[in-house]
Motif scaffolding. Structure first.
Motif, PDB file in Angstrom:
ATOM      1  N   THR A 111      12.713   3.143  -3.442  1.00 21.40           N
ATOM      2  CA  THR A 111      12.544   4.127  -4.512  1.00 21.40           C
ATOM      3  C   THR A 111      13.883   4.747  -4.889  1.00 21.40           C
ATOM      4  N   THR A 112      14.707   5.013  -3.879  1.00 22.35           N
ATOM      5  CA  THR A 112      16.050   5.543  -4.137  1.00 22.35           C
ATOM      6  C   THR A 112      16.866   4.576  -4.976  1.00 22.35           C
ATOM      7  N   LEU A 113      16.847   3.295  -4.601  1.00 24.21           N
ATOM      8  CA  LEU A 113      17.605   2.300  -5.354  1.00 24.21           C
ATOM      9  C   LEU A 113      17.100   2.201  -6.786  1.00 24.21           C
ATOM     10  N   ALA A 114      15.783   2.251  -6.962  1.00 23.69           N
ATOM     11  CA  ALA A 114      15.218   2.204  -8.320  1.00 23.69           C
ATOM     12  C   ALA A 114      15.707   3.378  -9.153  1.00 23.69           C
ATOM     13  N   ALA A 115      15.766   4.564  -8.551  1.00 24.99           N
ATOM     14  CA  ALA A 115      16.241   5.749  -9.276  1.00 24.99           C
ATOM     15  C   ALA A 115      17.718   5.613  -9.636  1.00 24.99           C
ATOM     16  N   LEU A 116      18.517   5.073  -8.712  1.00 23.45           N
ATOM     17  CA  LEU A 116      19.950   4.923  -8.957  1.00 23.45           C
ATOM     18  C   LEU A 116      20.233   3.886 -10.041  1.00 23.45           C
ATOM     19  N   VAL A 117      19.381   2.892 -10.149  1.00 20.08           N
ATOM     20  CA  VAL A 117      19.546   1.888 -11.208  1.00 20.08           C
ATOM     21  C   VAL A 117      19.033   2.436 -12.537  1.00 20.08           C
ATOM     22  N   LEU A 118      17.928   3.166 -12.477  1.00 21.87           N
ATOM     23  CA  LEU A 118      17.336   3.698 -13.710  1.00 21.87           C
ATOM     24  C   LEU A 118      18.280   4.645 -14.445  1.00 21.87           C
ATOM     25  N   LEU A 119      18.944   5.530 -13.721  1.00 23.43           N
ATOM     26  CA  LEU A 119      19.760   6.553 -14.379  1.00 23.43           C
ATOM     27  C   LEU A 119      20.854   5.960 -15.264  1.00 23.43           C
ATOM     28  N   PRO A 120      21.751   5.084 -14.760  1.00 23.20           N
ATOM     29  CA  PRO A 120      22.773   4.533 -15.653  1.00 23.20           C
ATOM     30  C   PRO A 120      22.209   3.568 -16.690  1.00 23.20           C
ATOM     31  N   ALA A 156       0.825  -1.206   0.000  1.00 24.93           N
ATOM     32  CA  ALA A 156       0.000   0.000   0.000  1.00 24.93           C
ATOM     33  C   ALA A 156       0.859   1.256   0.000  1.00 24.93           C
ATOM     34  N   GLU A 157       1.946   1.232   0.756  1.00 27.02           N
ATOM     35  CA  GLU A 157       2.853   2.375   0.785  1.00 27.02           C
ATOM     36  C   GLU A 157       3.600   2.519  -0.541  1.00 27.02           C
ATOM     37  N   VAL A 158       3.907   1.386  -1.176  1.00 28.44           N
ATOM     38  CA  VAL A 158       4.545   1.439  -2.498  1.00 28.44           C
ATOM     39  C   VAL A 158       3.610   2.124  -3.493  1.00 28.44           C
ATOM     40  N   ARG A 159       2.340   1.739  -3.481  1.00 35.10           N
ATOM     41  CA  ARG A 159       1.376   2.379  -4.392  1.00 35.10           C
ATOM     42  C   ARG A 159       1.242   3.861  -4.083  1.00 35.10           C
ATOM     43  N   ARG A 160       1.226   4.178  -2.802  1.00 37.83           N
ATOM     44  CA  ARG A 160       1.108   5.581  -2.409  1.00 37.83           C
ATOM     45  C   ARG A 160       2.295   6.386  -2.916  1.00 37.83           C
TER      46      ARG A 160
END
Length: 276
Positions: free
Chosen positions: A126-135, A15-19
């Motif tokens: 979410t931070t880890l997802a952003a760090l993986v997405l960028l490179p 639920a927090e992930v969806r939020r």
């Protein structure tokens, strides 16, 4: 058994992930990370290419997709990623307070410790997802724009694609650990204020102050204790022979600061008056 599971039902992790994913700030943050490599390629196309035998990440950004990814990380690590990480972590608790929903969550009942753990876990994910997405996205953009040339370092070292992938994974992992300080600081400020931007801005401001102090050479070895002193140590993972000392020092300081900050956040949140 029902007494053990009841406190968990009002705030499941999903639920927090969806939020988090539904928040406009989160979508805009990831959208900007998607646009950034495109802006870099466009900027390089508009500029003049007069560097030969480049000596920095900037000079080598157009060599290939791996170099573009490294430059995107280098350009973002000092400020952009700090802002995004502070946003993911600092917005969690104050936004609930500003929406007047925090008291209802805690009355559900959701134990305060669990609420903070869930929000911290989602912020870190979410931070880890952003760090993986960028490179990863930068590599795809670079593949289209610059071909398939393998990574070339500022000092002339070249890595195979297999080595590049592993080294970038190490760099992303170190960036995640080094940014734990920012996340923890944002969470701590977030339990002290009802203003989401106050938590985000406070974490970013303290990080900027740390960067400024790190430039003052008379501080000598005291600068090594600053949480941002080794923020670019991840670049050492891209050398022919990886230098681990800077990353080890930076990771230890970041984890140490994070433990202290998060402990304070949990203690203060347990005592927080959410009715006022």
């Amino acid at each position: 058994m029902s007494h053990q599971t009841a406190p968990r039902r009002p705030l499941p992790l999903r639920a927090e992930v969806r939020r988090q994913l539904r928040r406009r700030r989160t979508r805009l943050s990831f959208g900007f990370l998607v646009v950034l490599p495109l802006l870099l390629v466009g900027a390089f196309a508009l500029g003049s290419d007069d560097s030969e035998g480049g000596t920095s990440f900037v000079d080598l950004a157009q060599v290939g997709p791996a170099n573009l990814a490294v430059f995107a990380m280098f350009a973002s690590a000092g400020f952009l990623l700090v802002v995004l990480v502070a946003l993911f972590a600092g917005d969690a608790v104050p936004s609930e307070a500003s929406w007047s929903t925090l008291r209802y969550l805690l009355a559900a009942p959701v134990p305060r410790g669990r609420l903070l753990r869930v929000k911290l876990t989602v912020a870190l994910a979410t931070t880890l997802a952003a760090l993986v997405l960028l490179p990863a996205w930068s590599m795809l953009v670079g593949l289209v724009a610059y071909g398939t040339e393998a990574y070339q370092g500022p000092t002339g070292e070249q890595l195979t694609w297999a080595e590049t992938g592993l080294r970038l994974a190490v760099a992303v992992g170190y960036l995640f650990v080094s940014l734990l300080f920012v996340s923890s600081l944002a969470v701590l400020i977030g339990v002290l204020t009802d203003a989401p931007l106050g938590a985000v801005g406070g974490a970013v401001l303290i990080t900027i102050v740390s960067n400024i102090l790190d430039t003052i050479s008379p501080l000598g070895r005291l600068r090594e204790a600053l949480p941002t002193h080794e923020q670019f140590a991840w670049a050492e993972a891209l050398q022919r022979d990886v230098e681990w000392s800077g990353m080890a020092s930076g990771a230890l300081w970041s984890v140490g600061y994070s433990v202290v900050l998060l402990t304070a956040a949990f203690v203060l949140f347990q005592r927080k008056d959410v009715l006022s």
